[in-house]
Design a protein around this motif. Sequence first.
Motif, PDB file in Angstrom:
ATOM      1  N   ARG A  17       0.818  -1.222   0.000  1.00  0.00           N
ATOM      2  CA  ARG A  17       0.000   0.000   0.000  1.00  0.00           C
ATOM      3  C   ARG A  17       0.847   1.265   0.000  1.00  0.00           C
ATOM      4  O   ARG A  17       0.333   2.360  -0.154  1.00  0.00           O
ATOM      5  N   GLY A  18       2.158   1.107   0.228  1.00  0.00           N
ATOM      6  CA  GLY A  18       3.037   2.284   0.296  1.00  0.00           C
ATOM      7  C   GLY A  18       3.850   2.258   1.576  1.00  0.00           C
ATOM      8  O   GLY A  18       3.953   1.222   2.231  1.00  0.00           O
ATOM      9  N   HIS A  19       4.397   3.426   1.933  1.00  0.00           N
ATOM     10  CA  HIS A  19       5.295   3.494   3.091  1.00  0.00           C
ATOM     11  C   HIS A  19       4.693   4.341   4.208  1.00  0.00           C
ATOM     12  O   HIS A  19       3.881   5.236   3.960  1.00  0.00           O
ATOM     13  N   LEU A  20       5.119   4.053   5.412  1.00  0.00           N
ATOM     14  CA  LEU A  20       4.720   4.845   6.569  1.00  0.00           C
ATOM     15  C   LEU A  20       5.940   4.960   7.476  1.00  0.00           C
ATOM     16  O   LEU A  20       6.506   3.952   7.900  1.00  0.00           O
ATOM     17  N   VAL A  21       6.374   6.187   7.700  1.00  0.00           N
ATOM     18  CA  VAL A  21       7.561   6.425   8.514  1.00  0.00           C
ATOM     19  C   VAL A  21       7.121   7.081   9.824  1.00  0.00           C
ATOM     20  O   VAL A  21       6.333   8.034   9.807  1.00  0.00           O
TER      21      VAL A  21
END
Length: 138
Positions: A17-21
């Motif tokens: 789904r993408g990145h989360l930082v």
Amino acid sequence: MIEDCRLIEFPQNGDERGHLVVVEGNQDIPFDIKRVFYIYGSDDSVIRGRHANYNTQFVLINVAGTSKVKVDDGRNQKIFNLDRPHIGIYLPKLVWKDMYDFSKDSVLLCLASEHYDANEYIRDYEEYLKIVRNQINE
Ligand code: TYD
């Protein structure tokens, strides 16, 4: 002091789904976060910063685009590239900093250890040199 300026790599919680930082105060960075601001709409002709802070520590993250940060402790200078959204630069107090070479899409997120106080900004480089040289001699 310049030895304390360093890049911090944050984990990318990525999946399809993408990145989360995540950046948690006092965990991923060495201070509690009291203030957040962000800088955008600058380009490669602009130099921002040009100051040091008596008390505030910062972490700067290019969450979009790229920029460079030149740090100076009155003795040495070093240039860091901010070119990935999961990399931050840690800046201790009393380091002179210039942010420049902004890409057009640059969004520079700044996390600060203190609330804003214009009086704790040193904006004159000669004055800055006097202050850090006095500290070294103390
Ligand atoms: P300035 O410190 O000149 O930005 P930079 O470090 O990116 O060159 O700040 C620009 C303006 O915003 C200036 O009028 C002060 C104001 N300001 C605040 O009111 N609160 C803040 O937390 C910051 C960082 C700036």
